[in-house]
Motif scaffolding. Structure first.
Motif, PDB file in Angstrom:
ATOM      1  N   PRO A 116       3.312  -2.713 -13.013  1.00  0.00           N
ATOM      2  CA  PRO A 116       3.270  -4.070 -12.418  1.00  0.00           C
ATOM      3  C   PRO A 116       4.639  -4.631 -12.514  1.00  0.00           C
ATOM      4  O   PRO A 116       5.029  -5.379 -11.351  1.00  0.00           O
ATOM      5  N   VAL A 117       5.658  -4.214 -13.372  1.00  0.00           N
ATOM      6  CA  VAL A 117       6.883  -4.771 -13.194  1.00  0.00           C
ATOM      7  C   VAL A 117       7.714  -3.979 -12.119  1.00  0.00           C
ATOM      8  O   VAL A 117       8.477  -4.651 -11.444  1.00  0.00           O
ATOM      9  N   ALA A 118       7.532  -2.674 -12.032  1.00  0.00           N
ATOM     10  CA  ALA A 118       8.017  -2.008 -10.595  1.00  0.00           C
ATOM     11  C   ALA A 118       7.455  -2.591  -9.289  1.00  0.00           C
ATOM     12  O   ALA A 118       8.333  -2.672  -8.469  1.00  0.00           O
ATOM     13  N   ALA A 119       6.046  -2.706  -9.364  1.00  0.00           N
ATOM     14  CA  ALA A 119       5.626  -3.292  -8.211  1.00  0.00           C
ATOM     15  C   ALA A 119       6.318  -4.857  -7.818  1.00  0.00           C
ATOM     16  O   ALA A 119       6.242  -5.207  -6.759  1.00  0.00           O
ATOM     17  N   SER A 120       6.623  -5.509  -8.979  1.00  0.00           N
ATOM     18  CA  SER A 120       7.229  -7.030  -8.680  1.00  0.00           C
ATOM     19  C   SER A 120       8.408  -6.889  -7.949  1.00  0.00           C
ATOM     20  O   SER A 120       9.008  -7.964  -7.313  1.00  0.00           O
ATOM     21  N   TYR A 121       9.219  -5.673  -7.772  1.00  0.00           N
ATOM     22  CA  TYR A 121      10.288  -5.531  -6.874  1.00  0.00           C
ATOM     23  C   TYR A 121      10.050  -5.393  -5.478  1.00  0.00           C
ATOM     24  O   TYR A 121      10.839  -5.491  -4.606  1.00  0.00           O
ATOM     25  N   ALA A 122       8.862  -5.329  -5.049  1.00  0.00           N
ATOM     26  CA  ALA A 122       8.380  -5.017  -3.907  1.00  0.00           C
ATOM     27  C   ALA A 122       8.133  -6.313  -2.852  1.00  0.00           C
ATOM     28  O   ALA A 122       8.109  -7.288  -3.605  1.00  0.00           O
ATOM     29  N   ASP A 123       8.059  -6.391  -1.676  1.00  0.00           N
ATOM     30  CA  ASP A 123       7.805  -7.265  -0.760  1.00  0.00           C
ATOM     31  C   ASP A 123       6.479  -7.554  -0.799  1.00  0.00           C
ATOM     32  O   ASP A 123       5.980  -8.885  -0.740  1.00  0.00           O
ATOM     33  N   THR A 124       5.615  -6.548  -0.715  1.00  0.00           N
ATOM     34  CA  THR A 124       3.964  -6.344  -0.646  1.00  0.00           C
ATOM     35  C   THR A 124       3.603  -5.367  -1.609  1.00  0.00           C
ATOM     36  O   THR A 124       4.102  -4.164  -1.564  1.00  0.00           O
ATOM     37  N   VAL A 125       2.422  -5.628  -2.234  1.00  0.00           N
ATOM     38  CA  VAL A 125       1.696  -4.637  -2.971  1.00  0.00           C
ATOM     39  C   VAL A 125       0.327  -4.243  -2.179  1.00  0.00           C
ATOM     40  O   VAL A 125      -0.452  -5.278  -1.865  1.00  0.00           O
ATOM     41  N   LEU A 126      -0.026  -3.255  -1.897  1.00  0.00           N
ATOM     42  CA  LEU A 126      -1.275  -2.687  -1.389  1.00  0.00           C
ATOM     43  C   LEU A 126      -2.099  -2.163  -2.770  1.00  0.00           C
ATOM     44  O   LEU A 126      -1.382  -1.433  -3.411  1.00  0.00           O
ATOM     45  N   PHE A 127      -3.267  -2.518  -2.869  1.00  0.00           N
ATOM     46  CA  PHE A 127      -3.863  -2.097  -3.827  1.00  0.00           C
ATOM     47  C   PHE A 127      -5.284  -1.110  -3.279  1.00  0.00           C
ATOM     48  O   PHE A 127      -6.051  -1.874  -2.566  1.00  0.00           O
ATOM     49  N   LEU A 128      -5.286  -0.175  -3.826  1.00  0.00           N
ATOM     50  CA  LEU A 128      -6.254   0.818  -3.437  1.00  0.00           C
ATOM     51  C   LEU A 128      -7.227   0.991  -4.566  1.00  0.00           C
ATOM     52  O   LEU A 128      -7.025   0.995  -5.586  1.00  0.00           O
ATOM     53  N   ALA A 129      -8.599   1.062  -3.928  1.00  0.00           N
ATOM     54  CA  ALA A 129      -9.789   1.321  -5.049  1.00  0.00           C
ATOM     55  C   ALA A 129     -10.683   2.108  -4.174  1.00  0.00           C
ATOM     56  O   ALA A 129     -11.111   1.953  -3.034  1.00  0.00           O
ATOM     57  N   ASP A 130     -11.142   3.346  -4.957  1.00  0.00           N
ATOM     58  CA  ASP A 130     -12.049   4.053  -3.999  1.00  0.00           C
ATOM     59  C   ASP A 130     -11.599   4.776  -2.911  1.00  0.00           C
ATOM     60  O   ASP A 130     -12.660   4.476  -1.797  1.00  0.00           O
ATOM     61  N   GLY A 131     -10.202   4.767  -2.505  1.00  0.00           N
ATOM     62  CA  GLY A 131      -9.900   5.338  -1.256  1.00  0.00           C
ATOM     63  C   GLY A 131      -9.963   4.450  -0.244  1.00  0.00           C
ATOM     64  O   GLY A 131      -9.359   4.775   0.971  1.00  0.00           O
ATOM     65  N   ARG A 132     -10.127   3.131  -0.417  1.00  0.00           N
ATOM     66  CA  ARG A 132      -9.820   1.989   0.607  1.00  0.00           C
ATOM     67  C   ARG A 132      -8.738   0.807   0.108  1.00  0.00           C
ATOM     68  O   ARG A 132      -8.734   0.753  -1.123  1.00  0.00           O
ATOM     69  N   ILE A 133      -8.484   0.293   0.995  1.00  0.00           N
ATOM     70  CA  ILE A 133      -7.395  -0.833   0.687  1.00  0.00           C
ATOM     71  C   ILE A 133      -8.194  -2.112   0.512  1.00  0.00           C
ATOM     72  O   ILE A 133      -8.834  -2.599   1.079  1.00  0.00           O
ATOM     73  N   SER A 156      -6.544   5.165 -11.624  1.00  0.00           N
ATOM     74  CA  SER A 156      -6.497   6.741 -11.456  1.00  0.00           C
ATOM     75  C   SER A 156      -7.467   6.956 -10.636  1.00  0.00           C
ATOM     76  O   SER A 156      -8.789   6.413 -10.530  1.00  0.00           O
ATOM     77  N   GLY A 157      -7.263   7.906  -9.608  1.00  0.00           N
ATOM     78  CA  GLY A 157      -8.400   8.402  -8.523  1.00  0.00           C
ATOM     79  C   GLY A 157      -8.678   7.567  -7.504  1.00  0.00           C
ATOM     80  O   GLY A 157      -9.585   7.601  -6.601  1.00  0.00           O
ATOM     81  N   SER A 158      -7.884   6.581  -7.293  1.00  0.00           N
ATOM     82  CA  SER A 158      -8.009   5.493  -6.029  1.00  0.00           C
ATOM     83  C   SER A 158      -7.611   5.904  -4.765  1.00  0.00           C
ATOM     84  O   SER A 158      -7.790   5.453  -3.702  1.00  0.00           O
ATOM     85  N   GLY A 159      -6.702   7.086  -4.918  1.00  0.00           N
ATOM     86  CA  GLY A 159      -6.068   7.552  -3.476  1.00  0.00           C
ATOM     87  C   GLY A 159      -4.861   7.441  -3.287  1.00  0.00           C
ATOM     88  O   GLY A 159      -4.142   7.657  -2.150  1.00  0.00           O
ATOM     89  N   LYS A 160      -3.877   6.801  -4.425  1.00  0.00           N
ATOM     90  CA  LYS A 160      -2.575   6.435  -4.269  1.00  0.00           C
ATOM     91  C   LYS A 160      -1.477   7.680  -3.645  1.00  0.00           C
ATOM     92  O   LYS A 160      -1.042   7.640  -2.723  1.00  0.00           O
TER      93      LYS A 160
END
Length: 248
Positions: free
Chosen positions: A208-225, A48-52
Motif C-alpha cells: 500500500p505504501v508503494a501504491a500511494s505514490y501512484a495517481d490511480t490504483v486499480l484493484f483486481l479481484a477474481d480477474g476483474r477490476i 494473490s491469484g487476482s490476475g495482477k
C-alpha cells in the motif's frame, strides 16, 4: 459514440485470459476493460491469484489474450506475430522487475544501452548521459552490477527501461527486493519520471505504501477490476485491500 483514445498510453478492451484446456481452464482475466492515460502513474493491486501479473503480461504484449484486445497507443497487439511483438516491446515498452535482471559482465552504461543495441537503434550519447544523471548514476557508468547496492542496481534497471523513450514503463513489484528506505528512493524516482518528463508508469505491487505514490490504483479481484482509487493514500489502500475479497 466513439471514445477518444488519443491520450491513452495503453488500453485493454474486454480482455479475457484463460490458462489450460477447455473444461479445466482457469480464467485469470475475465473481461477487463481499462484505459491508462499518457503521463500517469497507475498501481495495480489485488489478492494473490487476482490476475495482477496476467494483467501486466497482456498489457505489455508478453502474453496473448484469449479474448478481447490490448493496445499500446493505437497499436493493437493481437494482430502481431512474435517478431513484430518483440520489436514493439524493445522500442515502445520498458520493464522494471523485482529481480533487477542486469547482465553481470556488462557495465552500467552497457546494461542501459542494451535495449537500443538489440533494437538496432542509434545511441544518442547526450540522452544516455541525461538518463544516467536523472537516476543518480552519472559517476557509476563504468561499474559492474556486482559493485553496486541493490538500490543502485534497480536504478540501472529504470535507466534501461527509459532509454528507448517508451510509451509505457511496466514495473512488476519493482521495490519487492529492497529495504524500506531504498524502496522509497526508487518510488520517488519513478514518480519524478512521471511528473518531470511525462512518462507513463504502470506498477504491479502488493505494498500500500508503494501504491500511494501512484495517481490511480486499480484493484483486481477474481480477474476483474473491482474498484479504482484516485489520489490514494497508504491507509486508504490498505483498508480497501482488507475488504476486497468480501466486496468481490
Amino acid at each position: 459514440m466513439r471514445t477518444d483514445t488519443s491520450n491513452l498510453a495503453l488500453r485493454l478492451d474486454g480482455v479475457v485470459k484463460e490458462y489450460g484446456k477447455a473444461g479445466r481452464a482457469v480464467r485469470a482475466l475475465d473481461g477487463v476493460t481499462v484505459g491508462i492515460e499518457r503521463g500517469s502513474f497507475t498501481a495495480v493491486m489485488g489478492p494473490s491469484g487476482s490476475g495482477k501479473s496476467t494483467f501486466l503480461h497482456c498489457a505489455a504484449g508478453l502474453d496473448r489474450p484469449t479474448g478481447g484486445s490490448a493496445f499500446i497507443g493505437d497499436t493493437e497487439l493481437g494482430g502481431m506475430n512474435e517478431t513484430r511483438l518483440t520489436e514493439l516491446r524493445r522500442k515502445r515498452v520498458g520493464f522494471v522487475f523485482q529481480a533487477f535482471n542486469l547482465i553481470p559482465a556488462l557495465s552500467v552504461r552497457e546494461n542501459v544501452e542494451l535495449p537500443l543495441r538489440l533494437a538496432g537503434e542509434r545511441l544518442d550519447p547526450a540522452w544516455l548521459e541525461e538518463i544516467l544523471t536523472r537516476v543518480g548514476l552519472a559517476g557509476r557508468a563504468a561499474h559492474r552490477p556486482a559493485e553496486l547496492s541493490g538500490g543502485q542496481q534497480q536504478r540501472v534497471a529504470i535507466a534501461r527501461a527509459l532509454i528507448t523513450r517508451p510509451d509505457v514503463v511496466f514495473g512488476d513489484e519493482p521495490t519487492g527486493a529492497l529495504d524500506t528506505m531504498t524502496a522509497k528512493e526508487i518510488l520517488t524516482l519513478l514518480r519524478s519520471c512521471v511528473d518531470q518528463t511525462g512518462q507513463t508508469v504502470v506498477m504491479v505491487t502488493h505494498d500500500p505504501v508503494a501504491a500511494s505514490y501512484a495517481d490511480t490504483v486499480l484493484f483486481l479481484a477474481d480477474g476483474r477490476i473491482a474498484d479504482r482509487m484516485e489520489a490514494p493514500t497508504a491507509d486508504r489502500v490498505a483498508d480497501r485491500m482488507t475488504h476486497l475479497g468480501a466486496w468481490a
